[in-house]
Write a protein that holds these residues in place. Structure first.
Motif, PDB file in Angstrom:
ATOM      1  N   LEU A 207       5.080  22.194  -1.022  1.00 26.92           N
ATOM      2  CA  LEU A 207       4.670  23.140  -1.674  1.00 26.92           C
ATOM      3  C   LEU A 207       4.498  24.421  -0.686  1.00 26.92           C
ATOM      4  N   HIS A 208       4.390  24.258   0.583  1.00 26.71           N
ATOM      5  CA  HIS A 208       4.073  25.349   1.295  1.00 26.71           C
ATOM      6  C   HIS A 208       5.056  25.664   2.428  1.00 26.71           C
ATOM      7  N   GLN A 209       5.988  24.913   2.599  1.00 29.01           N
ATOM      8  CA  GLN A 209       6.858  25.082   3.816  1.00 29.01           C
ATOM      9  C   GLN A 209       8.209  24.043   3.639  1.00 29.01           C
ATOM     10  N   GLY A 210       9.307  24.561   4.216  1.00 30.99           N
ATOM     11  CA  GLY A 210      10.457  23.694   4.270  1.00 30.99           C
ATOM     12  C   GLY A 210      11.058  23.525   2.589  1.00 30.99           C
ATOM     13  N   LEU A 211      11.528  22.218   2.251  1.00 29.14           N
ATOM     14  CA  LEU A 211      12.073  22.280   0.903  1.00 29.14           C
ATOM     15  C   LEU A 211      11.136  21.869   0.037  1.00 29.14           C
ATOM     16  N   PRO A 212      11.177  23.081  -0.826  1.00 26.01           N
ATOM     17  CA  PRO A 212       9.932  22.766  -2.089  1.00 26.01           C
ATOM     18  C   PRO A 212       9.906  21.731  -2.988  1.00 26.01           C
ATOM     19  N   ALA A 213       9.044  21.602  -3.666  1.00 22.03           N
ATOM     20  CA  ALA A 213       8.966  20.506  -4.626  1.00 22.03           C
ATOM     21  C   ALA A 213       9.287  20.901  -5.843  1.00 22.03           C
ATOM     22  N   GLU A 214      10.819  20.973  -5.962  1.00 24.26           N
ATOM     23  CA  GLU A 214      11.455  21.199  -6.917  1.00 24.26           C
ATOM     24  C   GLU A 214      12.283  20.383  -7.611  1.00 24.26           C
ATOM     25  N   MET A 219      24.052  17.564  -4.250  1.00 20.81           N
ATOM     26  CA  MET A 219      24.121  17.936  -2.725  1.00 20.81           C
ATOM     27  C   MET A 219      25.294  17.668  -2.142  1.00 20.81           C
ATOM     28  N   GLU A 220      25.557  18.459  -1.002  1.00 21.67           N
ATOM     29  CA  GLU A 220      26.848  18.042  -0.309  1.00 21.67           C
ATOM     30  C   GLU A 220      26.373  18.014   1.038  1.00 21.67           C
ATOM     31  N   ALA A 221      27.309  17.830   1.954  1.00 17.66           N
ATOM     32  CA  ALA A 221      26.931  17.503   3.301  1.00 17.66           C
ATOM     33  C   ALA A 221      28.015  17.850   4.286  1.00 17.66           C
ATOM     34  N   ASP A 222      28.033  18.213   5.530  1.00 19.26           N
ATOM     35  CA  ASP A 222      28.826  18.341   6.769  1.00 19.26           C
ATOM     36  C   ASP A 222      28.236  17.521   8.022  1.00 19.26           C
ATOM     37  N   ASP A 223      28.924  17.642   9.108  1.00 19.18           N
ATOM     38  CA  ASP A 223      28.463  16.998  10.271  1.00 19.18           C
ATOM     39  C   ASP A 223      26.908  17.466  10.669  1.00 19.18           C
ATOM     40  N   GLU A 224      26.703  18.799  10.538  1.00 24.46           N
ATOM     41  CA  GLU A 224      25.399  19.505  10.901  1.00 24.46           C
ATOM     42  C   GLU A 224      24.421  19.771   9.817  1.00 24.46           C
ATOM     43  N   THR A 225      24.813  20.035   8.664  1.00 27.09           N
ATOM     44  CA  THR A 225      24.000  20.261   7.574  1.00 27.09           C
ATOM     45  C   THR A 225      24.124  19.527   6.083  1.00 27.09           C
ATOM     46  N   LEU A 226      22.977  19.519   5.646  1.00 25.77           N
ATOM     47  CA  LEU A 226      22.793  19.174   4.008  1.00 25.77           C
ATOM     48  C   LEU A 226      22.764  20.232   3.273  1.00 25.77           C
ATOM     49  N   TYR A 227      23.506  20.524   2.113  1.00 22.83           N
ATOM     50  CA  TYR A 227      23.395  21.370   1.368  1.00 22.83           C
ATOM     51  C   TYR A 227      22.645  20.996  -0.047  1.00 22.83           C
ATOM     52  N   VAL A 228      21.457  21.397  -0.325  1.00 21.40           N
ATOM     53  CA  VAL A 228      20.680  20.928  -1.332  1.00 21.40           C
ATOM     54  C   VAL A 228      20.598  21.649  -2.417  1.00 21.40           C
ATOM     55  N   GLY A 229      21.219  21.230  -3.624  1.00 20.67           N
ATOM     56  CA  GLY A 229      21.003  22.280  -4.916  1.00 20.67           C
ATOM     57  C   GLY A 229      19.840  22.096  -5.795  1.00 20.67           C
ATOM     58  N   THR A 230      19.068  22.974  -5.922  1.00 18.38           N
ATOM     59  CA  THR A 230      17.551  22.763  -6.783  1.00 18.38           C
ATOM     60  C   THR A 230      17.454  23.585  -7.791  1.00 18.38           C
ATOM     61  N   ALA A 231      16.434  23.264  -8.636  1.00 14.78           N
ATOM     62  CA  ALA A 231      16.290  24.274  -9.820  1.00 14.78           C
ATOM     63  C   ALA A 231      16.022  25.791  -9.549  1.00 14.78           C
ATOM     64  N   ILE A 232      15.684  26.170  -8.172  1.00 13.19           N
ATOM     65  CA  ILE A 232      15.502  27.211  -7.769  1.00 13.19           C
ATOM     66  C   ILE A 232      16.467  28.082  -6.944  1.00 13.19           C
ATOM     67  N   LEU A 234      19.799  27.220  -3.670  1.00 12.50           N
ATOM     68  CA  LEU A 234      20.199  26.262  -2.753  1.00 12.50           C
ATOM     69  C   LEU A 234      19.612  26.365  -1.329  1.00 12.50           C
ATOM     70  N   PHE A 235      19.171  24.988  -0.884  1.00 15.97           N
ATOM     71  CA  PHE A 235      18.749  24.988   0.423  1.00 15.97           C
ATOM     72  C   PHE A 235      19.648  24.271   1.466  1.00 15.97           C
ATOM     73  N   LEU A 236      19.320  24.826   2.900  1.00 17.28           N
ATOM     74  CA  LEU A 236      20.268  24.175   3.843  1.00 17.28           C
ATOM     75  C   LEU A 236      19.313  23.468   4.876  1.00 17.28           C
ATOM     76  N   VAL A 237      19.532  22.263   5.036  1.00 17.73           N
ATOM     77  CA  VAL A 237      18.672  21.391   5.619  1.00 17.73           C
ATOM     78  C   VAL A 237      19.428  20.949   7.011  1.00 17.73           C
ATOM     79  N   GLU A 238      18.938  21.399   8.395  1.00 18.84           N
ATOM     80  CA  GLU A 238      20.008  20.947   9.437  1.00 18.84           C
ATOM     81  C   GLU A 238      19.402  19.689  10.052  1.00 18.84           C
ATOM     82  N   ARG A 239      20.610  18.926  10.052  1.00 26.81           N
ATOM     83  CA  ARG A 239      20.353  17.504  10.481  1.00 26.81           C
ATOM     84  C   ARG A 239      19.578  17.306  11.730  1.00 26.81           C
TER      85      ARG A 239
END
Length: 246
Positions: A207-214, A219-232, A234-239
């Motif tokens: 709830l407070h930081q990083g990836l929200p509880a949504e 989802m898509e991904a490349d060698d460095e990043t996860l691309y996460v599609g949520t209800a609110i 797009l979020f990018l997660v560094e691997r």
């Protein structure tokens, strides 16, 4: 598998009886074996409340609200039994220690109770000490764990999905990512399953930081990043460090 009722350990393996079934950890290889879920002779509506194993792993018993069962390793099935025999095992059940040092985002408050960074409280539900200096710990909310008896260092042993609902499955080399709608789950986020090694990695949302509880729907991904599609959005997660950017 986050809610553990009972723990038992032989020389080679640890058995965690959870509300989702019995899962098996190989101590020698430091990895999970195949779970004892869906095995013949066991009603899927039954939950193991207590589990016992002898020191060599030849005899395995579990009790449910409906009775006592013995596992037949040769035929790989459970059979009902009338009584629990004397079991040769030198491990012993332990009360929660005074000091535990979690190697995850939680503080140990003593008496088996933890509080994580989101203010959620969970506790130990079963602890077994073996002769190798380890405490094998079942928790009520965060699944299986292991701790060094001397230092108190404790790490989680993730197994299974963070949340029950799966709305997408994303193949990523030898790993499969899953997630979905959160509903009222205690823990939520992304789960990665390495089917070659039977290992799980969990990236928990909060709830407070990083990836929200949504709810997560794509989802898509490349060698460095996860691309996460949520209800609110797009979020990018560094691997490399699992830092999240919104």
């Amino acid at each position: 598998f986050d809610f553990v009722n009972s723990v038992a350990t032989s020389i080679e393996r640890v058995y965690f009886a959870t509300t989702g079934g019995i899962i098996v950890y190989d101590k020698m290889r430091d990895r999970w074996d195949e779970p004892l879920t869906g095995v013949a002779g066991w009603n899927r509506n039954e939950t193991a409340n207590q589990i016992w194993v002898d020191r060599f792993g030849r005899k395995l018993y579990a009790s449910t609200d409906f009775g006592l069962y013995e596992y037949d390793d040769f035929f790989q099935r459970w059979t009902p039994t009338m009584e629990l025999p004397e079991i040769d095992n030198v491990t012993r059940r332990r009360q929660p220690p005074q000091v535990l040092l979690p190697e995850f985002d939680a503080n140990y408050m003593g008496e088996g109770r933890f509080v994580d960074k989101y203010g959620r409280s969970f506790s130990t539900s079963a602890i077994v000490q073996d002769n190798s200096g380890h405490l094998w710990i079942g928790t009520w909310g965060f699944g299986a764990a292991v701790a060094d008896d001397a230092s108190g260092l404790m790490r989680l042993l993730p197994y299974g999905l963070l949340q029950k609902r799966v709305d997408f499955i994303f193949p990523d080399d030898s790993v499969i990512w899953t997630s979905g709608s959160i509903f009222n789950e205690f823990r939520t986020g992304l789960t990665a399953f390495n089917h070659d090694e039977n290992r799980f990695f969990q990236l928990e949302s909060g709830l407070h930081q990083g990836l929200p509880a949504e709810d997560i729907y794509a989802m898509e991904a490349d060698d460095e990043t996860l691309y996460v599609g949520t209800a609110i959005g797009l979020f990018l997660v560094e691997r490399g460090n699992w830092i999240v950017q919104g």
